[in-house]
Design an enzyme around this catalytic site. Structure first.
Site, mmCIF file in Angstrom:
data_model
loop_
_atom_site.group_PDB
_atom_site.id
_atom_site.type_symbol
_atom_site.label_atom_id
_atom_site.label_comp_id
_atom_site.label_asym_id
_atom_site.label_seq_id
_atom_site.Cartn_x
_atom_site.Cartn_y
_atom_site.Cartn_z
ATOM 1 C CG ASP A 26 30.868 37.495 42.925
ATOM 2 O OD1 ASP A 26 30.663 36.715 43.873
ATOM 3 O OD2 ASP A 26 31.576 38.505 43.033
ATOM 4 C CE LYS A 100 32.991 37.522 45.937
ATOM 5 N NZ LYS A 100 32.613 38.922 45.747
ATOM 6 C CB CYS A 133 35.122 39.270 42.542
ATOM 7 S SG CYS A 133 34.151 40.576 43.362
#
EC number: 3.3.2.1
Length: 190
Positions: A26, A100, A133
């Site tokens: 991310d 995701k 995450c």
């Protein structure tokens, strides 16, 4: 005080570009300039970039994980810079990109298959956010048998209600190091 891992006799791991897969989680505009701005972005972002360059120079496996939200969502808004990977980390040909929709990078994705095809046993995690995450991916990876290593200077977080970002990162990484993986400095990965 001993960690759970050390009590079980599990030694700390090391990582090199030759024996691991770099998993960038991310590293997107939302964390640089959006509502979820990371407090240590100026320090962690260059460390992610430096590791990426090491892996590229070694022609080692790299996976870019991107978080995708539904159209019109106020975070990681599709079609805007908030959803884009940082410019300096733009994937090159041959580098896997995993999209995701959940905090964990393994949930409902093909990450496991990509990692298995690499032939490596170790994954080096970097990116954002440490308490969500990165932590979830570390836990999922350990459950799937991966030797999890986190480059602690290449992760970050934001202040949340009741906890500042530095403390949040410290606790999230301590939890990972206790049971799920090993913490290293990005400079120690060659």
């Amino acid at each position: 005080m001993s960690s759970f891992r050390s009590m079980l006799g599990v030694p700390p791991s090391t990582a090199s570009t030759q024996d691991s897969v770099l998993v960038i989680i991310d590293a997107q505009g939302e964390y640089a300039e959006g509502k979820l701005k990371i407090s240590n972005i100026e320090a962690s972002r260059p460390n992610i970039s430096s590791l990426l360059e090491k892996y590229r120079a070694a022609n080692a496996p790299i996976v870019h994980v991107v978080h995708e939200t539904p159209a019109g969502a106020p975070l990681f808004t599709q079609g805007t810079k908030l959803a884009e990977i940082f410019d300096e980390l733009t994937p090159k040909e041959g580098e896997a990109v995993v999209t995701k929709h959940h905090p964990g990078s393994f949930a409902d994705t093909n990450l496991q298959e990509i990692l298995e095809k690499s032939g490596k046993k170790k994954i080096v995690l970097v990116g954002y956010m440490a308490h969500v995450c990165v932590s979830t991916t570390a836990r999922q990876g350990a459950q799937r048998g991966w030797d999890v290593i986190v480059a602690e200077d290449a992760v970050g977080d934001r202040d949340i209600p009741g906890v500042d970002a530095a403390q949040l990162v410290k606790v999230a990484l301590a939890e990972i190091a206790d049971v799920f993986g090993t913490l290293v400095s990005s400079k120690d990965i060659n």
